[in-house]
Motif scaffolding. Sequence first.
Motif, PDB file in Angstrom:
ATOM      1  N   GLY A 227       0.843  -1.190   0.000  1.00  0.00           N
ATOM      2  CA  GLY A 227       0.000   0.000   0.000  1.00  0.00           C
ATOM      3  C   GLY A 227       0.876   1.237   0.000  1.00  0.00           C
ATOM      4  N   CYS A 228       1.842   1.259  -0.912  1.00  0.00           N
ATOM      5  CA  CYS A 228       2.896   2.278  -0.886  1.00  0.00           C
ATOM      6  C   CYS A 228       2.401   3.676  -1.204  1.00  0.00           C
ATOM      7  CB  CYS A 228       4.020   1.894  -1.839  1.00  0.00           C
ATOM      8  SG  CYS A 228       3.550   1.878  -3.594  1.00  0.00           S
ATOM      9  N   GLY A 229       1.193   3.791  -1.763  1.00  0.00           N
ATOM     10  CA  GLY A 229       0.674   5.117  -2.071  1.00  0.00           C
ATOM     11  C   GLY A 229       1.572   5.862  -3.033  1.00  0.00           C
ATOM     12  N   THR A 230       1.976   7.073  -2.675  1.00  0.00           N
ATOM     13  CA  THR A 230       2.801   7.891  -3.566  1.00  0.00           C
ATOM     14  C   THR A 230       4.288   7.636  -3.401  1.00  0.00           C
ATOM     15  OG1 THR A 230       2.753   9.708  -1.957  1.00  0.00           O
ATOM     16  CG2 THR A 230       1.067   9.715  -3.676  1.00  0.00           C
ATOM     17  N   GLY A 231       4.654   6.634  -2.633  1.00  0.00           N
ATOM     18  CA  GLY A 231       6.040   6.207  -2.564  1.00  0.00           C
ATOM     19  C   GLY A 231       6.919   6.937  -1.578  1.00  0.00           C
ATOM     20  N   ARG A 232       6.334   7.754  -0.701  1.00  0.00           N
ATOM     21  CA  ARG A 232       7.164   8.525   0.239  1.00  0.00           C
ATOM     22  C   ARG A 232       7.983   7.616   1.155  1.00  0.00           C
ATOM     23  NH1 ARG A 232       8.193  14.146  -0.174  1.00  0.00           N
ATOM     24  NH2 ARG A 232       6.639  14.891  -1.675  1.00  0.00           N
ATOM     25  N   TYR A 233       7.365   6.563   1.683  1.00  0.00           N
ATOM     26  CA  TYR A 233       8.100   5.637   2.551  1.00  0.00           C
ATOM     27  C   TYR A 233       9.128   4.853   1.750  1.00  0.00           C
ATOM     28  CZ  TYR A 233       5.053   6.307   6.647  1.00  0.00           C
ATOM     29  OH  TYR A 233       4.389   6.826   7.735  1.00  0.00           O
ATOM     30  N   SER A 234       8.742   4.364   0.594  1.00  0.00           N
ATOM     31  CA  SER A 234       9.655   3.582  -0.234  1.00  0.00           C
ATOM     32  C   SER A 234      10.896   4.383  -0.579  1.00  0.00           C
ATOM     33  CB  SER A 234       8.945   3.147  -1.523  1.00  0.00           C
ATOM     34  OG  SER A 234       7.861   2.295  -1.264  1.00  0.00           O
ATOM     35  N   VAL A 235      10.694   5.608  -1.015  1.00  0.00           N
ATOM     36  CA  VAL A 235      11.812   6.468  -1.393  1.00  0.00           C
ATOM     37  C   VAL A 235      12.705   6.750  -0.186  1.00  0.00           C
ATOM     38  CG1 VAL A 235      12.381   8.824  -2.113  1.00  0.00           C
ATOM     39  CG2 VAL A 235      10.695   7.502  -3.400  1.00  0.00           C
ATOM     40  N   GLU A 236      12.096   6.966   0.965  1.00  0.00           N
ATOM     41  CA  GLU A 236      12.884   7.250   2.167  1.00  0.00           C
ATOM     42  C   GLU A 236      13.748   6.052   2.561  1.00  0.00           C
ATOM     43  OE1 GLU A 236      14.418   9.634   5.139  1.00  0.00           O
ATOM     44  OE2 GLU A 236      13.144  10.191   3.441  1.00  0.00           O
ATOM     45  N   PHE A 237      13.189   4.851   2.449  1.00  0.00           N
ATOM     46  CA  PHE A 237      13.997   3.661   2.727  1.00  0.00           C
ATOM     47  C   PHE A 237      15.191   3.590   1.776  1.00  0.00           C
ATOM     48  CE2 PHE A 237      10.400   1.746   5.132  1.00  0.00           C
ATOM     49  CZ  PHE A 237      11.122   1.256   6.208  1.00  0.00           C
ATOM     50  N   ALA A 238      14.949   3.861   0.507  1.00  0.00           N
ATOM     51  CA  ALA A 238      16.035   3.827  -0.470  1.00  0.00           C
ATOM     52  C   ALA A 238      17.089   4.883  -0.156  1.00  0.00           C
ATOM     53  CB  ALA A 238      15.479   4.030  -1.873  1.00  0.00           C
ATOM     54  N   LYS A 239      16.662   6.070   0.215  1.00  0.00           N
ATOM     55  CA  LYS A 239      17.591   7.149   0.544  1.00  0.00           C
ATOM     56  C   LYS A 239      18.417   6.805   1.781  1.00  0.00           C
ATOM     57  CE  LYS A 239      16.000  11.356   0.498  1.00  0.00           C
ATOM     58  NZ  LYS A 239      15.054  12.484   0.750  1.00  0.00           N
ATOM     59  N   ARG A 240      17.876   5.980   2.661  1.00  0.00           N
ATOM     60  CA  ARG A 240      18.584   5.619   3.893  1.00  0.00           C
ATOM     61  C   ARG A 240      19.439   4.368   3.749  1.00  0.00           C
ATOM     62  NH1 ARG A 240      15.364   7.432   9.277  1.00  0.00           N
ATOM     63  NH2 ARG A 240      14.253   9.236   8.430  1.00  0.00           N
ATOM     64  N   GLY A 241      19.570   3.864   2.525  1.00  0.00           N
ATOM     65  CA  GLY A 241      20.532   2.794   2.306  1.00  0.00           C
ATOM     66  C   GLY A 241      19.987   1.414   2.037  1.00  0.00           C
ATOM     67  N   ALA A 242      18.670   1.253   1.881  1.00  0.00           N
ATOM     68  CA  ALA A 242      18.125  -0.068   1.553  1.00  0.00           C
ATOM     69  C   ALA A 242      18.691  -0.549   0.221  1.00  0.00           C
ATOM     70  CB  ALA A 242      16.602  -0.012   1.479  1.00  0.00           C
ATOM     71  N   ALA A 243      18.953  -1.845   0.145  1.00  0.00           N
ATOM     72  CA  ALA A 243      19.499  -2.406  -1.087  1.00  0.00           C
ATOM     73  C   ALA A 243      18.447  -2.468  -2.185  1.00  0.00           C
ATOM     74  CB  ALA A 243      20.064  -3.797  -0.823  1.00  0.00           C
ATOM     75  N   LYS A 244      17.216  -2.770  -1.785  1.00  0.00           N
ATOM     76  CA  LYS A 244      16.117  -2.893  -2.739  1.00  0.00           C
ATOM     77  C   LYS A 244      14.803  -2.596  -2.027  1.00  0.00           C
ATOM     78  CE  LYS A 244      14.104  -4.135  -6.667  1.00  0.00           C
ATOM     79  NZ  LYS A 244      14.312  -3.406  -7.938  1.00  0.00           N
ATOM     80  N   VAL A 245      13.953  -1.802  -2.658  1.00  0.00           N
ATOM     81  CA  VAL A 245      12.644  -1.491  -2.106  1.00  0.00           C
ATOM     82  C   VAL A 245      11.589  -1.823  -3.152  1.00  0.00           C
ATOM     83  CG1 VAL A 245      11.157   0.246  -1.068  1.00  0.00           C
ATOM     84  CG2 VAL A 245      13.639   0.408  -0.777  1.00  0.00           C
ATOM     85  N   VAL A 246      10.610  -2.623  -2.752  1.00  0.00           N
ATOM     86  CA  VAL A 246       9.476  -2.928  -3.618  1.00  0.00           C
ATOM     87  C   VAL A 246       8.246  -2.249  -3.031  1.00  0.00           C
ATOM     88  CG1 VAL A 246       7.969  -4.729  -4.548  1.00  0.00           C
ATOM     89  CG2 VAL A 246      10.440  -5.134  -4.340  1.00  0.00           C
ATOM     90  N   GLY A 247       7.634  -1.373  -3.817  1.00  0.00           N
ATOM     91  CA  GLY A 247       6.397  -0.718  -3.410  1.00  0.00           C
ATOM     92  C   GLY A 247       5.230  -1.322  -4.162  1.00  0.00           C
ATOM     93  N   LEU A 248       4.195  -1.702  -3.432  1.00  0.00           N
ATOM     94  CA  LEU A 248       3.035  -2.355  -4.037  1.00  0.00           C
ATOM     95  C   LEU A 248       1.785  -1.557  -3.728  1.00  0.00           C
ATOM     96  CD1 LEU A 248       1.881  -4.984  -5.422  1.00  0.00           C
ATOM     97  CD2 LEU A 248       1.607  -5.895  -3.109  1.00  0.00           C
ATOM     98  N   ASP A 249       1.006  -1.248  -4.751  1.00  0.00           N
ATOM     99  CA  ASP A 249      -0.256  -0.535  -4.545  1.00  0.00           C
ATOM    100  C   ASP A 249      -1.212  -0.928  -5.659  1.00  0.00           C
ATOM    101  OD1 ASP A 249      -0.966   2.158  -2.706  1.00  0.00           O
ATOM    102  OD2 ASP A 249      -2.251   1.889  -4.454  1.00  0.00           O
ATOM    103  N   PHE A 250      -2.514  -0.947  -5.329  1.00  0.00           N
ATOM    104  CA  PHE A 250      -3.484  -1.389  -6.338  1.00  0.00           C
ATOM    105  C   PHE A 250      -4.013  -0.248  -7.191  1.00  0.00           C
ATOM    106  CE2 PHE A 250      -7.524  -1.278  -3.406  1.00  0.00           C
ATOM    107  CZ  PHE A 250      -7.239   0.040  -3.084  1.00  0.00           C
ATOM    108  N   ALA A 251      -3.578   0.999  -6.932  1.00  0.00           N
ATOM    109  CA  ALA A 251      -4.047   2.153  -7.696  1.00  0.00           C
ATOM    110  C   ALA A 251      -2.999   2.551  -8.732  1.00  0.00           C
ATOM    111  CB  ALA A 251      -4.336   3.325  -6.764  1.00  0.00           C
ATOM    112  N   PRO A 252      -3.280   2.430 -10.021  1.00  0.00           N
ATOM    113  CA  PRO A 252      -2.285   2.751 -11.053  1.00  0.00           C
ATOM    114  C   PRO A 252      -1.723   4.161 -10.947  1.00  0.00           C
ATOM    115  CG  PRO A 252      -4.127   1.566 -12.016  1.00  0.00           C
ATOM    116  CD  PRO A 252      -4.525   1.877 -10.608  1.00  0.00           C
TER     117      PRO A 252
END
Length: 217
Positions: A64-89
């Motif tokens: 339920g990543c929505g607009t990706g704010r959490y996903s992007v923040e994880f990536a900026k903080r050093g995550a190797a890979k982030v998968v964001g999943l949402d049902f809204a195109p």
Amino acid sequence: MPCSADGARTYFDRIPAEWDALYSHENRFMYLFNRLFRSGLYRRHELTFSKCGEIEGANVLDIGCGTGRYSVEFAKRGAAKVVGLDFAPAMIEFSQQMAGQMGVADLCEFICGDIRTARLENPFDIIVAIGLFDYVSDPGPLFQQIAALTRRTFLASFPKYSLIWGLQRKIRYEWIKKCPIYYYTKDQLTRLAVAAGFSNLEIIAVEHGYFLVGEKT
């Protein structure tokens, strides 16, 4: 997404910019307004990144990543890979643009789909589900599925019922937007998490709800 109505999908598919504005710093006035009147949003964000453990090198799933704010923040903080999943195109499209603007597009993969049917083969070190369970009518199977995908830490938010807020949400979401909201108690969350195999539970009271942290051991 395991929601009892298509209203949630329709609603979130048409509001990505509006939803992202809740987290955005670009409009300083709206940011300060939301910090004051929607403090729970920011508390959940703070708890996510203070309770998730080591991010550097982690694989992260944002359901339920929505607009990706959490996903992007994880990536900026050093995550190797982030998968964001949402049902809204529209949310997925917005997330992809956001990751590109923030310079982390190579670390983020955004998938438009339902967690129940998405092909996610490898376990994730960290799984987050912020705002997802508000729209889930039967959370038990989803807890079980998430537990099977979790290698280390699961973090999620849940709404709790109060008369005034509950009535407001019923009118706004269920009656007008045809998108039912489901509420949780602390005891219910404990039972769901333990049954799914999570331990070292923390269930933290936040504005209008709870924030759950569970570990796989």
